[in-house]
Structures are given as C-alpha cells and as structure tokens.
Design a protein around this motif. Structure first.
Motif, mmCIF file in Angstrom:
data_model
loop_
_atom_site.group_PDB
_atom_site.id
_atom_site.type_symbol
_atom_site.label_atom_id
_atom_site.label_comp_id
_atom_site.label_asym_id
_atom_site.label_seq_id
_atom_site.Cartn_x
_atom_site.Cartn_y
_atom_site.Cartn_z
ATOM 1 N N ASN A 71 38.245 40.213 47.295
ATOM 2 C CA ASN A 71 36.836 40.029 46.915
ATOM 3 C C ASN A 71 36.409 38.570 47.054
ATOM 4 O O ASN A 71 35.323 38.279 47.548
ATOM 5 C CB ASN A 71 36.599 40.522 45.487
ATOM 6 N N ALA A 72 37.268 37.657 46.622
ATOM 7 C CA ALA A 72 36.950 36.231 46.757
ATOM 8 C C ALA A 72 36.937 35.832 48.225
ATOM 9 O O ALA A 72 36.066 35.060 48.654
ATOM 10 C CB ALA A 72 37.962 35.388 45.986
ATOM 11 N N ALA A 73 37.875 36.350 49.004
ATOM 12 C CA ALA A 73 37.908 36.033 50.437
ATOM 13 C C ALA A 73 36.667 36.574 51.142
ATOM 14 O O ALA A 73 36.089 35.896 51.999
ATOM 15 C CB ALA A 73 39.169 36.601 51.073
ATOM 16 N N TYR A 74 36.248 37.778 50.768
ATOM 17 C CA TYR A 74 35.042 38.351 51.369
ATOM 18 C C TYR A 74 33.811 37.521 51.000
ATOM 19 O O TYR A 74 32.962 37.253 51.854
ATOM 20 C CB TYR A 74 34.848 39.800 50.923
ATOM 21 N N ALA B 74 38.544 37.673 61.163
ATOM 22 C CA ALA B 74 38.024 37.897 59.810
ATOM 23 C C ALA B 74 38.758 39.051 59.128
ATOM 24 O O ALA B 74 39.097 38.960 57.937
ATOM 25 C CB ALA B 74 36.526 38.180 59.859
ATOM 26 N N CYS B 75 39.024 40.121 59.868
ATOM 27 C CA CYS B 75 39.748 41.260 59.286
ATOM 28 C C CYS B 75 41.159 40.853 58.882
ATOM 29 O O CYS B 75 41.643 41.243 57.809
ATOM 30 C CB CYS B 75 39.789 42.424 60.270
ATOM 31 N N ALA B 76 41.828 40.066 59.728
ATOM 32 C CA ALA B 76 43.183 39.610 59.401
ATOM 33 C C ALA B 76 43.173 38.719 58.163
ATOM 34 O O ALA B 76 44.060 38.841 57.295
ATOM 35 C CB ALA B 76 43.787 38.867 60.588
ATOM 36 N N CYS C 184 45.117 39.692 54.656
ATOM 37 C CA CYS C 184 46.186 38.819 54.165
ATOM 38 C C CYS C 184 45.821 38.086 52.877
ATOM 39 O O CYS C 184 46.676 37.407 52.303
ATOM 40 C CB CYS C 184 46.558 37.802 55.237
ATOM 41 N N ALA C 185 44.596 38.199 52.435
ATOM 42 C CA ALA C 185 44.151 37.454 51.259
ATOM 43 C C ALA C 185 44.714 38.071 49.983
ATOM 44 O O ALA C 185 44.820 39.295 49.860
ATOM 45 C CB ALA C 185 42.628 37.437 51.191
ATOM 46 N N ALA C 186 45.062 37.201 49.035
ATOM 47 C CA ALA C 186 45.553 37.677 47.742
ATOM 48 C C ALA C 186 44.405 38.313 46.962
ATOM 49 O O ALA C 186 44.574 39.374 46.349
ATOM 50 C CB ALA C 186 46.164 36.523 46.957
#
Length: 180
Positions: free
Chosen positions: A69-72, A58-60, A64-66
């Motif tokens: 906030n959306a990834a979280y 999850a941390c990776a 790596c997410a652009a």
C-alpha cells in the motif's frame, strides 16, 4: 488507478507522433496520407512494446515491496508528479496543432515552424522535468526509477522506428513505384 491511465494515453499518443516524425520528409509524394498513417501506427506499435518495460518495472516494485500500500501510494504520487509537466507540454502541443489545422495557410505554417519545431527539440527536457517531478510530487526512489524507465522508453520510440523502417534512403525509383 491514479495517473497510470493518463500517462499511458500520453505515452501512446506521443509514440504515434514519434512514428510520424521518423517518417516525415522521407518522400516527395503529394498524396501520402496512407504512408503517414502507417508511420503513426508503426510508432504506436513500437511505443506499446516499449511502454511495457515501465509497467513491468512498477509491477515488480509493487510485488517486491514489504508494504504494498505504501509502495503503491509512493508510485501514484510520483506518477502524478511525472504527469504534470507532460500534461502542460501536451496542452501546448495541442494548441499548436489546433492552430495548424484551423488557421489560414501562412499562419498555420508559422504555427508549425515556431510552435512544433522547438517543441520537438524540448521533448527530452520535458521528460527530464517529468522525472524530477516524480520526486517533487512526493514519490521516492522507486517512483523515480519507473519515471526514468518510462522517459527512456518514450524517447527511444522515434529512433527505433526510424532504424527499423526508415534508415534506408529512398531512391527516386522506389518511392515513385510504390502504390499510393
């Protein structure tokens, strides 16, 4: 923090029970409280190490997410979907355990045989339902990946604990000679 802490707590509790299940039925001693506690702690240790893998995943994914906030938000929604089947399963297990400790001997034995026996067999299906819940709860592929890694980690605790500490069969002499 969202569903992360309840999921971690459920994973660690399940790991302790998995350690106990890896040990259960290994010896015929009457007083085996210390051995049961030790087996639960061994499962807890193995589970704590294995649960680092989905946390790292999850941390990776977040790093790596652009759009972090959306990834979280996606991971949090998927985590909530993952939590719901596990929480329902944990509630049924808890009710069965309360029945085991509160009911008279025959009824408590029935609670173990009718309740906990089949529930242990259903664990992989519940984990699969939790993985499906990541997608149904609004999580995307990233949340499903973390859910699958977490599910695999939880299901590997018992076999790894058994292989490490309990794979060798006990002989009559060995279990009898160990201190209580």
């Amino acid at each position: 923090m969202g569903p992360a802490l309840p999921l971690l707590a459920l994973g660690l509790i399940d790991a302790a029970f998995s350690g106990f299940r890896a040990y259960a039925g290994r010896d015929a001693r009457i007083r085996k409280r210390r051995a049961a506690v030790r087996s639960g702690l061994r499962g807890l240790a193995v589970g704590a190490v294995l649960l680092l893998v989905p946390v790292a995943t999850a941390c990776a994914l977040l790093l790596c997410a652009a759009d972090r906030n959306a990834a979280y938000a996606e991971l949090a929604d998927g985590g909530t979907g993952f939590l719901l089947p596990l929480a329902a399963y944990a509630a049924v297990v808890l009710v069965t355990l309360v029945g085991y400790f509160v009911l008279p001997f025959r009824a408590s034995t029935l609670a173990m045989v009718v309740g906990l026996g089949p529930l242990v067999l259903l664990r992989p299906l519940v984990v699969a339902a939790a993985c499906a819940g990541t997608l149904l709860g609004g999580g995307g592929p990233a949340a499903l990946l973390v859910g699958v890694v977490a599910g695999a980690a939880v299901l590997c605790v018992e076999p790894l604990t058994h292989r490490r500490w309990y794979a060798e069969p006990l002989t009559h002499r060995r279990w009898y000679a160990e201190p209580l």
